[in-house]
Write an enzyme that holds these catalytic residues in place. Sequence first.
Site, PDB file in Angstrom:
ATOM      1  N   TYR A 179     -14.298  -7.393   6.488  1.00  0.00           N
ATOM      2  CA  TYR A 179     -13.051  -6.638   6.291  1.00  0.00           C
ATOM      3  C   TYR A 179     -12.284  -6.497   7.615  1.00  0.00           C
ATOM      4  O   TYR A 179     -11.073  -6.719   7.673  1.00  0.00           O
ATOM      5  CB  TYR A 179     -13.422  -5.269   5.723  1.00  0.00           C
ATOM      6  CG  TYR A 179     -12.278  -4.367   5.342  1.00  0.00           C
ATOM      7  CD1 TYR A 179     -11.555  -4.584   4.172  1.00  0.00           C
ATOM      8  CD2 TYR A 179     -11.933  -3.263   6.128  1.00  0.00           C
ATOM      9  CE1 TYR A 179     -10.515  -3.728   3.801  1.00  0.00           C
ATOM     10  CE2 TYR A 179     -10.906  -2.410   5.769  1.00  0.00           C
ATOM     11  CZ  TYR A 179     -10.201  -2.645   4.601  1.00  0.00           C
ATOM     12  OH  TYR A 179      -9.174  -1.797   4.249  1.00  0.00           O
ATOM     13  N   LYS A 201      -8.605  -7.992   8.440  1.00  0.00           N
ATOM     14  CA  LYS A 201      -7.501  -7.100   8.803  1.00  0.00           C
ATOM     15  C   LYS A 201      -6.973  -7.420  10.211  1.00  0.00           C
ATOM     16  O   LYS A 201      -5.769  -7.360  10.450  1.00  0.00           O
ATOM     17  CB  LYS A 201      -7.938  -5.634   8.690  1.00  0.00           C
ATOM     18  CG  LYS A 201      -8.265  -5.195   7.249  1.00  0.00           C
ATOM     19  CD  LYS A 201      -7.086  -5.398   6.309  1.00  0.00           C
ATOM     20  CE  LYS A 201      -7.276  -4.697   4.969  1.00  0.00           C
ATOM     21  NZ  LYS A 201      -6.149  -4.902   4.058  1.00  0.00           N
TER      22      LYS A 201
HETATM   23  P1  NDP Z   1      -7.375   0.083  -4.406  1.00  0.00           P
HETATM   24  O1  NDP Z   1      -8.741  -0.464  -4.544  1.00  0.00           O
HETATM   25  O2  NDP Z   1      -7.092   1.455  -4.888  1.00  0.00           O
HETATM   26  O3  NDP Z   1      -6.316  -0.915  -5.119  1.00  0.00           O
HETATM   27  C1  NDP Z   1      -6.333  -2.273  -4.774  1.00  0.00           C
HETATM   28  C2  NDP Z   1      -5.227  -3.003  -5.501  1.00  0.00           C
HETATM   29  O4  NDP Z   1      -5.291  -4.369  -5.076  1.00  0.00           O
HETATM   30  C3  NDP Z   1      -5.402  -3.000  -7.008  1.00  0.00           C
HETATM   31  O5  NDP Z   1      -4.158  -2.892  -7.654  1.00  0.00           O
HETATM   32  C4  NDP Z   1      -6.038  -4.364  -7.274  1.00  0.00           C
HETATM   33  O6  NDP Z   1      -5.723  -4.922  -8.548  1.00  0.00           O
HETATM   34  C5  NDP Z   1      -5.384  -5.203  -6.204  1.00  0.00           C
HETATM   35  N1  NDP Z   1      -6.187  -6.385  -5.915  1.00  0.00           N
HETATM   36  C6  NDP Z   1      -7.429  -6.446  -5.378  1.00  0.00           C
HETATM   37  N2  NDP Z   1      -7.845  -7.718  -5.317  1.00  0.00           N
HETATM   38  C7  NDP Z   1      -6.849  -8.471  -5.839  1.00  0.00           C
HETATM   39  C8  NDP Z   1      -6.683  -9.870  -6.070  1.00  0.00           C
HETATM   40  N3  NDP Z   1      -7.631 -10.744  -5.747  1.00  0.00           N
HETATM   41  N4  NDP Z   1      -5.540 -10.297  -6.636  1.00  0.00           N
HETATM   42  C9  NDP Z   1      -4.572  -9.405  -6.983  1.00  0.00           C
HETATM   43  N5  NDP Z   1      -4.659  -8.096  -6.782  1.00  0.00           N
HETATM   44  C10 NDP Z   1      -5.794  -7.628  -6.216  1.00  0.00           C
HETATM   45  O7  NDP Z   1      -7.016  -0.081  -2.855  1.00  0.00           O
HETATM   46  P2  NDP Z   1      -6.155   0.867  -1.877  1.00  0.00           P
HETATM   47  O8  NDP Z   1      -4.906   1.264  -2.536  1.00  0.00           O
HETATM   48  O9  NDP Z   1      -7.059   1.873  -1.306  1.00  0.00           O
HETATM   49  O10 NDP Z   1      -5.848  -0.172  -0.682  1.00  0.00           O
HETATM   50  C11 NDP Z   1      -4.659  -0.935  -0.625  1.00  0.00           C
HETATM   51  C12 NDP Z   1      -4.640  -1.681   0.693  1.00  0.00           C
HETATM   52  O11 NDP Z   1      -4.732  -0.757   1.773  1.00  0.00           O
HETATM   53  C13 NDP Z   1      -5.807  -2.652   0.875  1.00  0.00           C
HETATM   54  O12 NDP Z   1      -5.357  -3.806   1.543  1.00  0.00           O
HETATM   55  C14 NDP Z   1      -6.759  -1.874   1.745  1.00  0.00           C
HETATM   56  O13 NDP Z   1      -7.594  -2.726   2.501  1.00  0.00           O
HETATM   57  C15 NDP Z   1      -5.794  -1.109   2.621  1.00  0.00           C
HETATM   58  N6  NDP Z   1      -6.391   0.078   3.208  1.00  0.00           N
HETATM   59  C16 NDP Z   1      -6.837   1.114   2.435  1.00  0.00           C
HETATM   60  C17 NDP Z   1      -7.406   2.225   3.027  1.00  0.00           C
HETATM   61  C18 NDP Z   1      -7.898   3.393   2.248  1.00  0.00           C
HETATM   62  O14 NDP Z   1      -8.438   4.312   2.867  1.00  0.00           O
HETATM   63  N7  NDP Z   1      -7.733   3.442   0.927  1.00  0.00           N
HETATM   64  C19 NDP Z   1      -7.562   2.302   4.482  1.00  0.00           C
HETATM   65  C20 NDP Z   1      -7.040   1.169   5.199  1.00  0.00           C
HETATM   66  C21 NDP Z   1      -6.491   0.101   4.566  1.00  0.00           C
HETATM   67  P3  NDP Z   1      -6.312  -4.295  -9.930  1.00  0.00           P
HETATM   68  O15 NDP Z   1      -5.662  -2.973 -10.069  1.00  0.00           O
HETATM   69  O16 NDP Z   1      -5.881  -5.268 -10.965  1.00  0.00           O
HETATM   70  O17 NDP Z   1      -7.784  -4.223  -9.735  1.00  0.00           O
END
Ligand code: NDP
Length: 248
Positions: free
Chosen positions: A156, A160
Amino acid sequence: MREEEEKKIALVTGAGRGIGKAIALLLSEEGHHVICVSRSEESCGSTASEIQLNGGSSEALAIDVSDASAVESACSELLETHGLIDILVNNAGITRDNLLFRMGQADWDEVMNTNLKGCFSFIKHLARPMTRKRWGRIINIASVIGLTGNAGQANYAAAKAGIIGLSKSLAKEFAARNVTVNVVAPGFIETDMTNILSEDQKTGIIGVIPMKRMGKALDIANMTAFLASQKSDYITGQVFTVDGGMVM
Ligand code: NDP
């Protein structure tokens, strides 16, 4: 050619839940048409419906962002329909945590392909019309872990950190065309991704956050919406941490 003041077309990946959903809703509130991308039809469809119920304009696109050829054909269909995408937010991301000696090849590949290759694929296929129009916004969602590293998250953190290098390089390539490329690096944000942490883990994390709380998806959406707006005209190649002061 459309004027800058007109409603813009935005595409947000991972818009089905969490941070991506908050970004999609906010960009819609700012008057843009929002293409909501996620893996499952149900998830991107529900965000797109919520936007429409609120009086906004949106569409849903269920696609696996790690599938480069699926992204390429989806992007060419979108460009046929819309002419160009003005604002691209690469937010879709996953974790497959493990210490290195226990990390399988599939854990590495899945995280790199979703978090980093996914960004590359969308930019590759959507940036050219932005450069021709001489206006565009690309915002990539990384993580503070890409800046600091974290035991158990080598895949990860590498993905990133890769997003940061990709963004800075493309900021240099596109700057003269008035297409900006910036990164938002969230700290710990309350979403499904962090809901899997135990209460003990959350308490430990909050202990190292100077503001003594986790962030909200809207905190990330606010920074993203600023970077997507005219107000950020002279900002490119930057990484903005939104983390309650954790990384200074
Ligand atoms: P969630 O797990 O809540 O949501 C992830 C979203 O990404 C979902 O809508 C999911 O789709 C979609 N997704 C995942 N894999 C794929 C794929 N292969 N193709 C298409 N869509 C995909 O994540 P967060 O909202 O927490 O995180 C969003 C971003 O922020 C990420 O990049 C994460 O790394 C980053 N981030 C988050 C942090 C946190 O504390 N939450 C901290 C730092 C960074 P579906 O709904 O269909 O499953």
